[in-house]
Design an enzyme around this catalytic site. Structure first.
Site, PDB file in Angstrom:
ATOM      1  N   LYS A  55     -40.951 -13.413 -68.126  1.00 20.70           N
ATOM      2  CA  LYS A  55     -40.038 -12.258 -68.038  1.00 20.70           C
ATOM      3  C   LYS A  55     -40.477 -11.250 -66.984  1.00 20.70           C
ATOM      4  O   LYS A  55     -41.640 -11.208 -66.576  1.00 20.70           O
ATOM      5  CB  LYS A  55     -39.920 -11.612 -69.413  1.00 20.70           C
ATOM      6  CG  LYS A  55     -39.198 -12.564 -70.388  1.00 20.70           C
ATOM      7  CD  LYS A  55     -38.282 -11.891 -71.333  1.00 20.70           C
ATOM      8  CE  LYS A  55     -37.436 -12.944 -72.032  1.00 20.70           C
ATOM      9  NZ  LYS A  55     -37.121 -12.601 -73.401  1.00 20.70           N
TER      10      LYS A  55
ATOM     11  N   ARG B  26     -41.589 -18.147 -78.201  1.00 20.42           N
ATOM     12  CA  ARG B  26     -40.615 -18.923 -77.417  1.00 20.42           C
ATOM     13  C   ARG B  26     -41.139 -19.013 -75.984  1.00 20.42           C
ATOM     14  O   ARG B  26     -41.165 -17.990 -75.282  1.00 20.42           O
ATOM     15  CB  ARG B  26     -39.244 -18.236 -77.478  1.00 20.42           C
ATOM     16  CG  ARG B  26     -38.135 -18.986 -76.766  1.00 20.42           C
ATOM     17  CD  ARG B  26     -36.821 -18.226 -76.920  1.00 20.42           C
ATOM     18  NE  ARG B  26     -35.737 -18.949 -76.286  1.00 20.42           N
ATOM     19  CZ  ARG B  26     -35.453 -18.874 -74.993  1.00 20.42           C
ATOM     20  NH1 ARG B  26     -36.164 -18.102 -74.190  1.00 20.42           N
ATOM     21  NH2 ARG B  26     -34.454 -19.572 -74.499  1.00 20.42           N
TER      22      ARG B  26
HETATM   23  C1  9MG Z   1     -32.401 -17.040 -75.042  1.00 22.01           C
HETATM   24  N1  9MG Z   1     -33.509 -16.116 -74.927  1.00 22.01           N
HETATM   25  C2  9MG Z   1     -34.029 -15.622 -73.776  1.00 22.01           C
HETATM   26  N2  9MG Z   1     -35.030 -14.779 -74.058  1.00 22.01           N
HETATM   27  C3  9MG Z   1     -35.134 -14.743 -75.414  1.00 22.01           C
HETATM   28  C4  9MG Z   1     -35.978 -14.064 -76.311  1.00 22.01           C
HETATM   29  O1  9MG Z   1     -36.894 -13.199 -75.894  1.00 22.01           O
HETATM   30  N3  9MG Z   1     -35.807 -14.273 -77.625  1.00 22.01           N
HETATM   31  C5  9MG Z   1     -34.846 -15.123 -78.080  1.00 22.01           C
HETATM   32  N4  9MG Z   1     -34.737 -15.288 -79.410  1.00 22.01           N
HETATM   33  N5  9MG Z   1     -34.023 -15.804 -77.262  1.00 22.01           N
HETATM   34  C6  9MG Z   1     -34.168 -15.606 -75.960  1.00 22.01           C
END
Ligand code: 9MG
Length: 261
Positions: free
Chosen positions: A203, A237
């Protein structure tokens, strides 16, 4: 949770079958690397990303979900659209990952009609405008209140608490300072009594902190996810599952002493 993109430019431009096969191969590699859940998405949620029509999103994710579920993988579908949720759940997805936290009309009903788990994420605004001017009086309190409200709405719709996961939505309508405050105080969200998912992989906040381009943010991502873990996150994730699992092996060896020392 390993990230599996099925957007055409994610793997190749060699045709639809090739895209699906590449996504499946990539997902199976993530499972081999240690992912417990494979999160399959067909529409980018990056700031300013184009909206994908329902039929196209279904066409992208369905063959991948069917193939992975057929091989015994635990599959999550990353979508905000109720039609895509229904199709994915019918195809074997066990979880819905919704950046809109089931606020799109029909989404709550789609999940309630299944026994799938659901991740409720916080976002201020929409992907098309969310980074224009994010503003909060108290970001941690506001995100917590929002998630508390969504948990209550789900329970009122018949989705039991054991099926619910919450997520502060790093980078979704947040400045660097907002993201850092949420990460620093993630334990306050963990007090919501639902497992917390953290998604920080690649990010822009990591780019802002390190000066690195998207493809060079792996070490920063691992550090950020360990900071989240230390504050109560239970699902991470990530793009690079192997790197995260190595870090977790070390983390767990230190944290889970058998002899209590
Ligand atoms: C689809 N997506 C992209 N970034 C995300 C994040 O931080 N959390 C979740 N749950 N989905 C995400």
């Amino acid at each position: 949770m390993g990230i599996v993109n099925t957007t055409p430019d994610s793997f190749s431009d060699g045709g639809r079958w090739i895209d699906a096969q590449a996504a499946i191969r990539h997902a199976l590699k993530l499972r081999e690397d240690g992912a417990d859940i494979l999160d399959v998405g067909g529409e980018s949620t990056r700031p300013g990303a184009a909206v994908v029509p329902v039929a196209e999103e279904i066409r992208r994710v369905l063959p991948v979900i069917e193939a992975l579920a057929g091989r015994g993988c635990v599959v999550s579908v990353d979508t905000k659209k109720p039609e895509v949720m229904r199709a994915a759940l019918d195809a074997g997805a066990a979880m819905v990952n919704d950046v809109m936290a089931l606020r799109v009309p029909g989404a709550m009903e789609a999940v309630a009609a299944s026994d799938a788990a659901v991740c409720l994420m916080h976002m201020q605004g929409e992907p098309q405008n969310m980074q224009q001017a994010p503003a909060y009086a108290d970001v941690v309190q506001e995100v917590k209140q929002f998630l508390h409200g969504r948990l209550a709405a789900c329970e009122a719709a018949g989705i039991r608490r054991e099926r619910l996961v919450v997520d502060p939505g790093f980078g979704f309508g947040k400045t660097l300072e907002h993201n850092l405050a949420l990460l620093r105080h993630l334990d306050r969200l963990a007090a919501l009594v639902a497992p917390v998912l953290a998604g920080l992989s690649r990010k822009s906040m990591l780019g802002a902190l390190t000066g690195r381009a998207v493809e060079e943010r792996e070490f920063a991502g691992v550090a950020a996810h360990l900071a989240a873990l230390a504050r109560g996150a239970r699902l991470l994730r990530v793009h690079n599952v192997a790197a995260m699992c190595d870090a977790l092996a070390v983390w767990n060896a230190v944290e889970e002493q058998q002899d209590g020392t």
